[in-house]
Design an enzyme around this catalytic site. Structure first.
Site, mmCIF file in Angstrom:
data_model
loop_
_atom_site.group_PDB
_atom_site.id
_atom_site.type_symbol
_atom_site.label_atom_id
_atom_site.label_comp_id
_atom_site.label_asym_id
_atom_site.label_seq_id
_atom_site.Cartn_x
_atom_site.Cartn_y
_atom_site.Cartn_z
ATOM 1 N N THR A 76 30.236 40.675 -83.901
ATOM 2 C CA THR A 76 29.800 42.060 -84.112
ATOM 3 C C THR A 76 29.733 42.374 -85.609
ATOM 4 O O THR A 76 28.750 42.934 -86.095
ATOM 5 C CB THR A 76 30.787 43.025 -83.406
ATOM 6 O OG1 THR A 76 30.897 42.631 -82.035
ATOM 7 C CG2 THR A 76 30.344 44.455 -83.499
ATOM 8 N N ARG A 97 25.632 31.121 -83.831
ATOM 9 C CA ARG A 97 25.625 30.096 -82.772
ATOM 10 C C ARG A 97 24.975 30.651 -81.518
ATOM 11 O O ARG A 97 24.966 31.861 -81.302
ATOM 12 C CB ARG A 97 27.063 29.735 -82.406
ATOM 13 C CG ARG A 97 27.762 28.980 -83.476
ATOM 14 C CD ARG A 97 29.205 28.789 -83.120
ATOM 15 N NE ARG A 97 29.913 30.061 -83.107
ATOM 16 C CZ ARG A 97 31.138 30.219 -82.669
ATOM 17 N NH1 ARG A 97 31.803 29.200 -82.177
ATOM 18 N NH2 ARG A 97 31.726 31.390 -82.703
ATOM 19 N N LYS A 108 34.387 35.340 -71.204
ATOM 20 C CA LYS A 108 33.972 35.970 -72.441
ATOM 21 C C LYS A 108 32.837 36.967 -72.261
ATOM 22 O O LYS A 108 32.715 37.939 -72.996
ATOM 23 C CB LYS A 108 33.559 34.886 -73.439
ATOM 24 C CG LYS A 108 33.576 35.375 -74.880
ATOM 25 C CD LYS A 108 33.517 34.199 -75.824
ATOM 26 C CE LYS A 108 32.849 34.505 -77.125
ATOM 27 N NZ LYS A 108 33.324 35.458 -77.996
ATOM 28 N N ALA A 276 34.438 24.888 -81.195
ATOM 29 C CA ALA A 276 35.146 25.014 -82.473
ATOM 30 C C ALA A 276 36.477 24.270 -82.447
ATOM 31 O O ALA A 276 37.206 24.272 -83.424
ATOM 32 C CB ALA A 276 35.365 26.480 -82.812
#
Ligand code: ADP
Length: 558
Positions: A76, A97, A108, A276
């Site tokens: 955001t 991404r 999520k 990640a």
């Protein structure tokens, strides 16, 4: 307490500009792009080549404190900052991404920013987008099929079926596929062996695609991927099977960056989304490099907190892009800092200045880490409506006492206009450039590189290596793989390798369980603890809230 509509409501009622207009705003003509419908396009390789001699803009990396279930709002703020720069009269672009369907259907939900700081078309980006992730799935599984066929056809390379490290993938959380047996049913159905599925974003091909600078480099990297070991223990690569050409062909369009827009019509390149943890966790090198040629200010994001995402962005990706960030923004929220100070998620709505003060240690560590890299830091306080004035004051006073510029950011509620001050602080920070340096030289022994990260980035005392890791390090150094950068796979929730240690733990050791060679990506993964490469779905997956209307409108992607 103004009510902001849901992310998907904002996205669906927004009016988008045709993608050719967005391209024109970034200095591109219709010849430079390949249209994927009205609102998405890919940038052609010819265009990327032509831009090579153009001057680079400034690169702003957005990272955060250690993530908590309270949510930090890194995407955001990334999108909001690019919009704020544009609203301040700057030529800006965002590079992000692309979301994986596993987390979208799991916990999520969407990963395209939130509130009035989002990228569009939100539904497409969160679902199948331009098909890049599907292409990666196909290339990954084609390679798996080539390996099993090679064994079936006589196994000229002497691949030990018990030592195949290449797994199959799919872009969904599916725990039932973590470990499987394949090839059952007699000679006509292949050679039986144990196998398993990872989620597509954990495929080395995703990391390869994201680090490749062009098709030639992609093919080279694919050739280098280690897929198995022989009965004698020697590595077998994609080049040994001679399928790098076919895999590159499958990926030729997926390698082109995707152009879309933000709610405020700022151009956005959304491309690639490696995990990640077992990978480096940021959008493609090609997207970042292209954005830098097109805009004066490029805002990009790394995964998880600064200990994982930013460390890898700086020590891995930056060695490939040859361009380090000009400033780093650390996103912090009062809510998440209270969790670092010992509160549980349901207690966060109440004012708690003590917990906030206790949690500031986590932010402090990440500020120190970025300063250790020699880069200017700005703290973005992502404001939630539950934050009290007293809490905001404490966070601001802390930043003042640390002499770090900060900004209270309201991009979620107000879009770019909520980040004008943040944009000004970032521009100011860029004007006093730091002296960037990598935290370790590549020629250091593997163990020293890992220890450097543990001490300087995590604040731990040392790394301890399992017997297996010790043996692998010796073996890998003897293969000549010792000079690769390290990709740490660690829990995102803590600076340590124990997810329950919030705040700033000290004096801890980090156990390295195993080292995984990713020679295509060009790094060695150091596994700490159990790293999940195929997530499972929660008891009530986000998918249960999703639907589509009879006229094709998506529901429940938040
Ligand atoms: P991250 O990138 O850190 O995972 P996101 O930017 O994707 O976080 O945001 C996660 C969720 O939190 C989104 O649904 C977003 O709308 C919401 N969110 C972010 N910032 C705020 C805020 N300031 N107030 C309320 N909700 C927010």
């Amino acid at each position: 307490n103004k009510t902001v509509p849901s992310d998907i409501d904002i996205a669906q009622t927004a009016s988008m500009a045709p993608i050719s207009e967005i391209a024109a705003g970034a200095g591109l003509t219709n010849e430079d792009i390949e249209m994927y419908g009205q609102f998405k396009a890919k940038i052609k390789f010819e265009t990327i080549n032509r831009l090579k001699t153009a001057k680079d803009g400034k690169l702003i990396l957005v990272t955060s404190i250690n993530p908590t279930p309270a949510g930090e709002g890194k995407s955001t703020v990334t999108v909001g900052l690019a919009d704020a720069l544009k609203a301040s009269g700057k030529n800006s672009m965002v590079a992000l991404r692309e979301p994986s369907l596993g987390p979208v259907m799991g916990v999520k939900g969407g990963a395209t920013g939130g509130g009035y700081a989002q990228v569009l078309p939100m539904e497409d980006i969160n679902l199948h987008f331009t098909g890049d992730i599907h292409a990666i799935t196909t290339a990954n599984n084609a390679l798996a099929a080539f390996i099993d066929n090679h064994i079936h056809q006589g196994n000229e390379q002497q691949i030990d079926p018990r030592r195949i490290i290449w797994k199959r993938v799919m872009d969904m959380n599916d725990r039932a596929l973590r470990q499987i047996v394949i090839g059952l049913g007699g000679p006509a159905r292949g050679v039986p062996r144990e196998d398993g599925f990872d989620i597509t974003v954990a495929s080395e091909i995703m990391a390869v695609l994201c680090l490749s600078s062009d098709l030639h480099d992609l093919k080279n990297r694919l050739s280098n991927i280690v897929i198995a070991y022989t009965y004698q223990g020697e590595p077998v690569t994609v080049a040994d099977l001679d399928v790098q050409g076919a895999l590159s062909l499958l990926l030729k369009d997926a390698l082109k960056p995707n152009l879309v827009q933000t709610l405020e019509q700022t151009p956005a390149l959304i491309h690639g989304g490696p995990f990640a943890n077992i990978a480096h966790g940021c959008n493609s090198v090609l997207a970042t490099k292209t954005a830098l040629k097109l805009a004066d200010y490029v805002v990009t994001e790394s995964g998880f907190g600064a200990d994982l995402g930013a460390e890898k962005f700086l020590n891995i990706k930056t060695r490939t892009t040859e361009k380090h960030p000009d400033a780093v923004v650390i996103v912090a929220t009062v809510r998440a800092l209270k969790m670092h100070g010992g509160k549980s998620k349901k207690e966060l709505v109440n004012e708690d200045t003590q917990a906030l003060k206790a949690g500031l240690t986590n932010l402090k560590k990440h500020i120190e880490t970025i300063q250790e890299f020699g880069l200017p830091v700005v703290v973005a306080i992502n404001k939630f409506h539950t934050d009290s004035d007293a809490e905001i004051n404490i966070l601001e006073s802390f930043c003042k006492s640390e002499q770090v510029p900060f900004s209270l950011t309201e991009v979620w509620e107000k879009g770019g206009n909520g980040g004008i001050d943040l944009a000004a602080k970032v521009i100011e920070a860029i004007e006093n450039p730091g002296h960037f340096s990598y935290l370790y030289n590549l020629d250091l022994p593997i163990k020293e590189k890992i220890n450097t990260i543990v001490r300087k980035v995590y604040g731990g005392s040392e790394a301890v290596f399992s017997k297996k890791a010790e043996a692998q390090i010796q073996q890998f150094e003897s293969y000549g793989w010792g000079a690769l950068p390290i990709c740490m796979a660690k829990t995102q929730y803590s600076l340590s390798d124990d997810p329950s240690q919030y705040g700033r733990p000290e004096g801890f050791k980090v156990t390295i369980r195993e080292i995984v060679p990713k020679l295509g990506a060009g790094f060695l993964v150091a596994l700490t603890g159990d790293v999940m490469t195929m997530p499972g779905l929660p008891k009530k997956p986000a998918a249960q809230n999703m639907d589509v209307t009879d006229d094709g409108k998506g529901i429940g992607l938040f």
